[in-house]
Design a protein around this motif. Structure first.
Motif, PDB file in Angstrom:
ATOM      1  N   MET A 121       0.971  -0.932  -0.144  1.00 37.61           N
ATOM      2  CA  MET A 121       0.104   0.252   0.004  1.00 37.61           C
ATOM      3  C   MET A 121       1.001   1.388  -0.134  1.00 37.61           C
ATOM      4  SD  MET A 121      -3.082   0.024  -0.489  1.00 37.61           S
ATOM      5  CE  MET A 121      -4.507   0.970  -0.145  1.00 37.61           C
ATOM      6  N   ILE A 122       0.346   2.500  -0.551  1.00 40.72           N
ATOM      7  CA  ILE A 122       1.054   3.441  -0.605  1.00 40.72           C
ATOM      8  C   ILE A 122       0.887   4.461   0.880  1.00 40.72           C
ATOM      9  CG2 ILE A 122       1.368   5.781  -1.730  1.00 40.72           C
ATOM     10  CD1 ILE A 122      -0.218   4.280  -3.950  1.00 40.72           C
ATOM     11  N   ASP A 123       2.181   4.839   1.286  1.00 39.38           N
ATOM     12  CA  ASP A 123       2.234   5.810   2.521  1.00 39.38           C
ATOM     13  C   ASP A 123       1.389   6.882   2.402  1.00 39.38           C
ATOM     14  OD1 ASP A 123       4.375   7.892   2.126  1.00 39.38           O
ATOM     15  OD2 ASP A 123       5.243   6.039   1.303  1.00 39.38           O
ATOM     16  N   THR A 124       1.251   7.631   3.298  1.00 40.95           N
ATOM     17  CA  THR A 124       0.447   8.929   3.227  1.00 40.95           C
ATOM     18  C   THR A 124       1.055  10.147   2.576  1.00 40.95           C
ATOM     19  OG1 THR A 124      -0.663   8.358   5.422  1.00 40.95           O
ATOM     20  CG2 THR A 124      -0.888  10.494   4.970  1.00 40.95           C
ATOM     21  N   GLU A 125       2.219  10.028   2.877  1.00 42.73           N
ATOM     22  CA  GLU A 125       3.244  11.115   2.301  1.00 42.73           C
ATOM     23  C   GLU A 125       3.244  11.215   0.799  1.00 42.73           C
ATOM     24  OE1 GLU A 125       7.706  12.817   2.247  1.00 42.73           O
ATOM     25  OE2 GLU A 125       7.159  11.760   4.160  1.00 42.73           O
ATOM     26  N   THR A 126       3.235   9.868   0.408  1.00 44.09           N
ATOM     27  CA  THR A 126       3.447   9.522  -1.176  1.00 44.09           C
ATOM     28  C   THR A 126       1.995  10.097  -1.745  1.00 44.09           C
ATOM     29  OG1 THR A 126       4.949   7.939  -0.980  1.00 44.09           O
ATOM     30  CG2 THR A 126       3.973   7.805  -2.870  1.00 44.09           C
ATOM     31  N   GLN A 186      -1.350  13.327  -5.013  1.00 43.97           N
ATOM     32  CA  GLN A 186      -2.506  14.159  -5.185  1.00 43.97           C
ATOM     33  C   GLN A 186      -2.286  15.557  -5.606  1.00 43.97           C
ATOM     34  OE1 GLN A 186      -4.672  14.904  -1.358  1.00 43.97           O
ATOM     35  NE2 GLN A 186      -6.687  15.555  -2.516  1.00 43.97           N
ATOM     36  N   GLN A 187      -0.903  15.917  -5.102  1.00 46.11           N
ATOM     37  CA  GLN A 187      -0.692  17.402  -5.604  1.00 46.11           C
ATOM     38  C   GLN A 187      -0.062  17.449  -7.418  1.00 46.11           C
ATOM     39  OE1 GLN A 187      -0.655  20.436  -4.039  1.00 46.11           O
ATOM     40  NE2 GLN A 187      -0.210  21.144  -5.830  1.00 46.11           N
ATOM     41  N   LYS A 188       0.415  16.265  -7.570  1.00 44.41           N
ATOM     42  CA  LYS A 188       0.944  15.984  -8.912  1.00 44.41           C
ATOM     43  C   LYS A 188      -0.204  15.929  -9.895  1.00 44.41           C
ATOM     44  CE  LYS A 188       3.644  13.174 -11.922  1.00 44.41           C
ATOM     45  NZ  LYS A 188       4.577  11.712 -12.040  1.00 44.41           N
ATOM     46  N   LEU A 189      -1.251  15.209  -9.338  1.00 39.20           N
ATOM     47  CA  LEU A 189      -2.621  15.101 -10.114  1.00 39.20           C
ATOM     48  C   LEU A 189      -3.246  16.259 -10.286  1.00 39.20           C
ATOM     49  CD1 LEU A 189      -3.699  11.713  -8.887  1.00 39.20           C
ATOM     50  CD2 LEU A 189      -3.262  12.351 -11.092  1.00 39.20           C
ATOM     51  N   ALA A 190      -3.364  17.214  -9.119  1.00 40.96           N
ATOM     52  CA  ALA A 190      -4.089  18.362  -9.240  1.00 40.96           C
ATOM     53  C   ALA A 190      -3.300  19.324 -10.211  1.00 40.96           C
ATOM     54  CB  ALA A 190      -4.044  18.885  -7.872  1.00 40.96           C
ATOM     55  N   ASN A 191      -2.105  19.391 -10.083  1.00 44.93           N
ATOM     56  CA  ASN A 191      -1.328  20.469 -11.019  1.00 44.93           C
ATOM     57  C   ASN A 191      -1.665  19.906 -12.670  1.00 44.93           C
ATOM     58  OD1 ASN A 191      -0.435  21.738  -8.939  1.00 44.93           O
ATOM     59  ND2 ASN A 191       1.735  20.589  -8.890  1.00 44.93           N
ATOM     60  N   GLU A 232     -10.169  12.996 -17.548  1.00 50.08           N
ATOM     61  CA  GLU A 232     -11.123  11.793 -16.987  1.00 50.08           C
ATOM     62  C   GLU A 232     -10.281  10.978 -16.186  1.00 50.08           C
ATOM     63  OE1 GLU A 232     -14.906   9.465 -18.579  1.00 50.08           O
ATOM     64  OE2 GLU A 232     -13.045   9.267 -19.965  1.00 50.08           O
ATOM     65  N   LYS A 233      -9.139  10.382 -16.576  1.00 49.35           N
ATOM     66  CA  LYS A 233      -8.542   9.662 -15.703  1.00 49.35           C
ATOM     67  C   LYS A 233      -7.652  10.376 -14.558  1.00 49.35           C
ATOM     68  CE  LYS A 233      -5.613   6.610 -17.057  1.00 49.35           C
ATOM     69  NZ  LYS A 233      -4.660   5.567 -17.664  1.00 49.35           N
ATOM     70  N   ILE A 234      -7.413  11.605 -14.705  1.00 42.38           N
ATOM     71  CA  ILE A 234      -6.985  12.270 -13.528  1.00 42.38           C
ATOM     72  C   ILE A 234      -7.934  12.630 -12.669  1.00 42.38           C
ATOM     73  CG2 ILE A 234      -6.214  14.783 -12.804  1.00 42.38           C
ATOM     74  CD1 ILE A 234      -4.738  14.755 -15.888  1.00 42.38           C
ATOM     75  N   ASP A 235      -9.069  12.956 -13.021  1.00 35.89           N
ATOM     76  CA  ASP A 235     -10.220  13.251 -12.285  1.00 35.89           C
ATOM     77  C   ASP A 235     -10.578  11.904 -11.231  1.00 35.89           C
ATOM     78  OD1 ASP A 235     -11.794  15.529 -11.345  1.00 35.89           O
ATOM     79  OD2 ASP A 235     -13.953  14.449 -12.498  1.00 35.89           O
ATOM     80  N   ALA A 236     -10.838  10.669 -11.935  1.00 35.92           N
ATOM     81  CA  ALA A 236     -10.963   9.423 -11.489  1.00 35.92           C
ATOM     82  C   ALA A 236      -9.751   9.106 -10.410  1.00 35.92           C
ATOM     83  CB  ALA A 236     -10.948   8.578 -12.512  1.00 35.92           C
ATOM     84  N   ALA A 237      -8.699   9.516 -10.667  1.00 35.00           N
ATOM     85  CA  ALA A 237      -7.478   9.145  -9.670  1.00 35.00           C
ATOM     86  C   ALA A 237      -7.907  10.053  -8.503  1.00 35.00           C
ATOM     87  CB  ALA A 237      -6.241   9.406 -10.444  1.00 35.00           C
ATOM     88  N   LEU A 238      -8.022  11.316  -8.744  1.00 34.42           N
ATOM     89  CA  LEU A 238      -8.301  12.268  -7.325  1.00 34.42           C
ATOM     90  C   LEU A 238      -9.392  11.703  -6.671  1.00 34.42           C
ATOM     91  CD1 LEU A 238      -7.852  15.649  -9.248  1.00 34.42           C
ATOM     92  CD2 LEU A 238      -6.315  14.677  -7.378  1.00 34.42           C
TER      93      LEU A 238
END
Length: 115
Positions: free
Chosen positions: A1-6, A11-16, A65-71
């Motif tokens: 599983m992915i840690d909270t910091e990652t 999330q920031q990378k996707l938002a950008n 659409e993929k970015i929005d789904a990932a967020l």
């Protein structure tokens, strides 16, 4: 599983990326249609992209659409789980593309059956 910091970094990378792709789509759609789409909800913007014949516009719409789904997956705590089989996606694949929604096996299966 992915840690909270990652997850926060992803999330920031996707938002950008979402902001950049959305801005690019808005500019193209305004040029093509003359409509001000700057305040249009993301889902509607994606639908508008599907109506246009431009391959780049269509591809950017799919990416948005993929970015929005990932967020959404991050928001619901499902980041890192395959959208098809619900198995874990390899961390390296998510780091490489935070919008990846499928594990390797499901991507291969999809490519084989939908090529």
């Amino acid at each position: 599983m992915i840690d909270t910091e990652t997850v926060a970094q992803l999330q920031q990378k996707l938002a950008n990326e979402k902001e950049a792709v959305r801005s690019r789509l808005e500019d193209v759609l305004i040029g093509l249609t003359g409509l001000d789409v700057s305040n249009v909800p993301t889902a509607h913007l994606i639908k508008l992209c599907r109506k246009e014949r431009s391959t780049n516009l269509h591809d950017d719409g799919l990416r948005l659409e993929k970015i929005d789904a990932a967020l959404c997956a991050i928001h619901t705590g499902l980041i890192g789980l395959c959208a098809d089989c619900e198995e874990e996606i390899e961390v390296g694949d998510i780091i490489s593309d935070p919008a990846e929604s499928r594990c390797r096996a499901c991507r291969e299966h999809s490519r084989y059956h939908h090529a």
